[in-house]
Design a protein around this motif. Structure first.
Motif, PDB file in Angstrom:
ATOM      1  N   GLY A  17     -31.632  -0.900 -32.245  1.00 52.00           N
ATOM      2  CA  GLY A  17     -30.636   0.224 -32.963  1.00 52.00           C
ATOM      3  C   GLY A  17     -31.258   1.542 -32.754  1.00 52.00           C
ATOM      4  O   GLY A  17     -32.645   1.233 -32.018  1.00 52.00           O
ATOM      5  N   VAL A  18     -30.359   2.234 -32.691  1.00 51.62           N
ATOM      6  CA  VAL A  18     -30.460   3.946 -31.801  1.00 51.62           C
ATOM      7  C   VAL A  18     -30.623   4.998 -33.150  1.00 51.62           C
ATOM      8  O   VAL A  18     -29.770   4.597 -33.885  1.00 51.62           O
ATOM      9  N   ILE A  19     -30.978   5.940 -32.623  1.00 48.52           N
ATOM     10  CA  ILE A  19     -30.886   7.689 -33.665  1.00 48.52           C
ATOM     11  C   ILE A  19     -29.985   8.440 -32.214  1.00 48.52           C
ATOM     12  O   ILE A  19     -30.991   8.394 -31.060  1.00 48.52           O
ATOM     13  N   LYS A  20     -28.879   8.581 -32.253  1.00 46.59           N
ATOM     14  CA  LYS A  20     -28.026   9.417 -31.961  1.00 46.59           C
ATOM     15  C   LYS A  20     -28.005  11.212 -32.390  1.00 46.59           C
ATOM     16  O   LYS A  20     -27.801  11.249 -33.451  1.00 46.59           O
ATOM     17  N   LEU A  21     -28.932  11.975 -32.433  1.00 44.02           N
ATOM     18  CA  LEU A  21     -28.782  13.620 -32.658  1.00 44.02           C
ATOM     19  C   LEU A  21     -28.020  14.467 -31.646  1.00 44.02           C
ATOM     20  O   LEU A  21     -28.044  14.595 -30.875  1.00 44.02           O
TER      21      LEU A  21
ATOM     22  N   ASP B 147     -24.978   1.338 -15.926  1.00 40.22           N
ATOM     23  CA  ASP B 147     -25.581   3.025 -15.618  1.00 40.22           C
ATOM     24  C   ASP B 147     -24.659   3.546 -16.208  1.00 40.22           C
ATOM     25  O   ASP B 147     -24.724   5.080 -16.317  1.00 40.22           O
ATOM     26  N   ALA B 148     -23.533   3.561 -17.001  1.00 40.93           N
ATOM     27  CA  ALA B 148     -22.729   4.910 -17.776  1.00 40.93           C
ATOM     28  C   ALA B 148     -23.602   5.606 -19.013  1.00 40.93           C
ATOM     29  O   ALA B 148     -23.954   4.444 -19.815  1.00 40.93           O
ATOM     30  N   PRO B 149     -23.348   6.786 -19.517  1.00 41.87           N
ATOM     31  CA  PRO B 149     -23.697   7.274 -20.396  1.00 41.87           C
ATOM     32  C   PRO B 149     -22.795   7.007 -21.277  1.00 41.87           C
ATOM     33  O   PRO B 149     -21.986   6.763 -21.365  1.00 41.87           O
ATOM     34  N   VAL B 150     -23.719   6.353 -23.095  1.00 39.18           N
ATOM     35  CA  VAL B 150     -23.176   6.428 -23.982  1.00 39.18           C
ATOM     36  C   VAL B 150     -22.724   7.043 -24.510  1.00 39.18           C
ATOM     37  O   VAL B 150     -23.493   8.457 -25.043  1.00 39.18           O
ATOM     38  N   LEU B 151     -21.535   7.193 -25.015  1.00 40.52           N
ATOM     39  CA  LEU B 151     -20.711   7.891 -26.338  1.00 40.52           C
ATOM     40  C   LEU B 151     -21.345   7.824 -27.082  1.00 40.52           C
ATOM     41  O   LEU B 151     -21.367   8.242 -28.252  1.00 40.52           O
ATOM     42  N   GLY B 152     -21.003   6.394 -27.870  1.00 37.30           N
ATOM     43  CA  GLY B 152     -21.109   5.901 -29.321  1.00 37.30           C
ATOM     44  C   GLY B 152     -21.328   4.464 -29.361  1.00 37.30           C
ATOM     45  O   GLY B 152     -20.080   3.600 -28.344  1.00 37.30           O
ATOM     46  N   GLN B 153     -20.893   3.624 -30.423  1.00 45.39           N
ATOM     47  CA  GLN B 153     -20.912   2.763 -31.135  1.00 45.39           C
ATOM     48  C   GLN B 153     -19.106   2.905 -30.993  1.00 45.39           C
ATOM     49  O   GLN B 153     -18.309   3.127 -32.492  1.00 45.39           O
TER      50      GLN B 153
ATOM     51  N   VAL C 129     -15.542  -4.144 -31.254  1.00 42.02           N
ATOM     52  CA  VAL C 129     -16.024  -3.227 -32.286  1.00 42.02           C
ATOM     53  C   VAL C 129     -17.919  -3.549 -32.311  1.00 42.02           C
ATOM     54  O   VAL C 129     -18.066  -4.936 -32.126  1.00 42.02           O
ATOM     55  N   GLY C 130     -18.689  -2.726 -32.056  1.00 36.73           N
ATOM     56  CA  GLY C 130     -20.334  -2.804 -32.083  1.00 36.73           C
ATOM     57  C   GLY C 130     -20.455  -2.590 -30.710  1.00 36.73           C
ATOM     58  O   GLY C 130     -21.705  -2.747 -30.520  1.00 36.73           O
ATOM     59  N   LYS C 131     -19.588  -2.132 -29.641  1.00 33.25           N
ATOM     60  CA  LYS C 131     -19.850  -2.205 -28.307  1.00 33.25           C
ATOM     61  C   LYS C 131     -19.799  -0.658 -28.293  1.00 33.25           C
ATOM     62  O   LYS C 131     -19.333  -0.353 -28.893  1.00 33.25           O
ATOM     63  N   ALA C 132     -20.721  -0.604 -26.709  1.00 32.82           N
ATOM     64  CA  ALA C 132     -20.691   1.012 -26.364  1.00 32.82           C
ATOM     65  C   ALA C 132     -19.307   1.656 -25.961  1.00 32.82           C
ATOM     66  O   ALA C 132     -18.873   0.707 -24.844  1.00 32.82           O
ATOM     67  N   ALA C 133     -19.306   2.483 -26.239  1.00 37.09           N
ATOM     68  CA  ALA C 133     -17.727   3.085 -26.033  1.00 37.09           C
ATOM     69  C   ALA C 133     -18.679   4.220 -24.612  1.00 37.09           C
ATOM     70  O   ALA C 133     -19.649   5.394 -24.941  1.00 37.09           O
ATOM     71  N   THR C 134     -17.874   4.774 -23.358  1.00 37.88           N
ATOM     72  CA  THR C 134     -17.920   6.130 -22.537  1.00 37.88           C
ATOM     73  C   THR C 134     -16.604   6.378 -22.732  1.00 37.88           C
ATOM     74  O   THR C 134     -15.611   6.178 -22.581  1.00 37.88           O
ATOM     75  N   LEU C 135     -16.792   8.133 -21.759  1.00 34.26           N
ATOM     76  CA  LEU C 135     -15.597   8.522 -21.532  1.00 34.26           C
ATOM     77  C   LEU C 135     -14.648   8.071 -20.271  1.00 34.26           C
ATOM     78  O   LEU C 135     -15.770   7.410 -19.723  1.00 34.26           O
ATOM     79  N   VAL C 136     -13.670   8.393 -19.950  1.00 37.07           N
ATOM     80  CA  VAL C 136     -13.241   7.880 -18.934  1.00 37.07           C
ATOM     81  C   VAL C 136     -12.989   9.130 -17.743  1.00 37.07           C
ATOM     82  O   VAL C 136     -12.961   9.730 -18.399  1.00 37.07           O
ATOM     83  N   ALA C 137     -14.172   9.213 -17.124  1.00 30.70           N
ATOM     84  CA  ALA C 137     -14.754  10.524 -15.974  1.00 30.70           C
ATOM     85  C   ALA C 137     -13.542  10.520 -15.377  1.00 30.70           C
ATOM     86  O   ALA C 137     -12.836   9.544 -14.581  1.00 30.70           O
ATOM     87  N   GLY C 138     -12.774  11.324 -15.917  1.00 26.22           N
ATOM     88  CA  GLY C 138     -11.206  12.057 -14.648  1.00 26.22           C
ATOM     89  C   GLY C 138     -10.471  11.664 -15.276  1.00 26.22           C
ATOM     90  O   GLY C 138      -9.436  11.649 -14.445  1.00 26.22           O
ATOM     91  N   GLY C 139     -10.302  10.827 -16.470  1.00 25.70           N
ATOM     92  CA  GLY C 139      -9.078  10.233 -17.002  1.00 25.70           C
ATOM     93  C   GLY C 139      -8.417  11.217 -17.398  1.00 25.70           C
ATOM     94  O   GLY C 139      -8.582  12.879 -17.362  1.00 25.70           O
ATOM     95  N   ALA C 140      -7.548  10.637 -18.601  1.00 29.35           N
ATOM     96  CA  ALA C 140      -6.772  11.182 -19.449  1.00 29.35           C
ATOM     97  C   ALA C 140      -7.567  11.628 -20.166  1.00 29.35           C
ATOM     98  O   ALA C 140      -8.675  11.343 -20.691  1.00 29.35           O
ATOM     99  N   ASP C 141      -6.682  13.284 -20.917  1.00 27.74           N
ATOM    100  CA  ASP C 141      -7.311  13.603 -22.031  1.00 27.74           C
ATOM    101  C   ASP C 141      -8.230  12.656 -23.424  1.00 27.74           C
ATOM    102  O   ASP C 141      -7.713  11.622 -23.482  1.00 27.74           O
ATOM    103  N   ASN C 142      -9.367  13.016 -23.846  1.00 28.87           N
ATOM    104  CA  ASN C 142      -9.643  12.387 -25.174  1.00 28.87           C
ATOM    105  C   ASN C 142      -9.788  10.719 -25.122  1.00 28.87           C
ATOM    106  O   ASN C 142      -9.013   9.770 -25.929  1.00 28.87           O
TER     107      ASN C 142
END
Length: 131
Positions: A127-131, A50-56, A29-42
């Protein structure tokens, strides 16, 4: 007559529930998540190098079946975990580092995902802001 008014425009926050890979735990909890590219849905995992950050990651629930459900704050203002010696500046974008921590991805060119608070790095978050 009060001539001074504090005006604030709250950021809209967007949250979504994902399936997590089996290695995500409540300690993430509090760490960065990213989508599993080419993985199962959702499906999300901890943001790696260097992965793109989806969110917290906000919540992690491990079901009795072993399935992991992860609540991710995608848009808004929030803090992401980083190394306590990270070199990240206000105005930078962030990308995945090691084990869900974030690192600088260089100066943000569009300010849609930007560091707004770097003085907290010694405490282990930025601290970040993501729009």
């Amino acid at each position: 007559i009060d001539l001074i008014h504090e005006v604030s425009n709250p950021l809209n926050e967007t949250r979504h529930t994902f399936v997590g890979v089996s290695t995500i735990t409540t300690a993430d909890v509090g760490k960065a998540a990213t989508l599993v590219a080419g993985g199962a849905d959702n499906t999300v995992q901890l943001a790696g190098a260097d992965a793109p950050v989806l969110g917290q990651i906000e919540t992690v629930e491990v079901e009795t079946t072993g399935e992991v459900t992860v609540g991710v704050l995608i848009m808004g203002g929030y803090r992401l975990a980083c190394a306590t010696n990270a070199v990240i500046a206000v105005g930078d974008k962030v990308v995945g580092g090691a084990a869900g921590l974030v690192k600088s991805g260089g100066a943000s060119t569009d300010l849609r995902f930007v560091v707004t608070e770097a003085s907290t790095i010694p405490e282990g978050f930025v601290g970040v802001i993501k729009l």
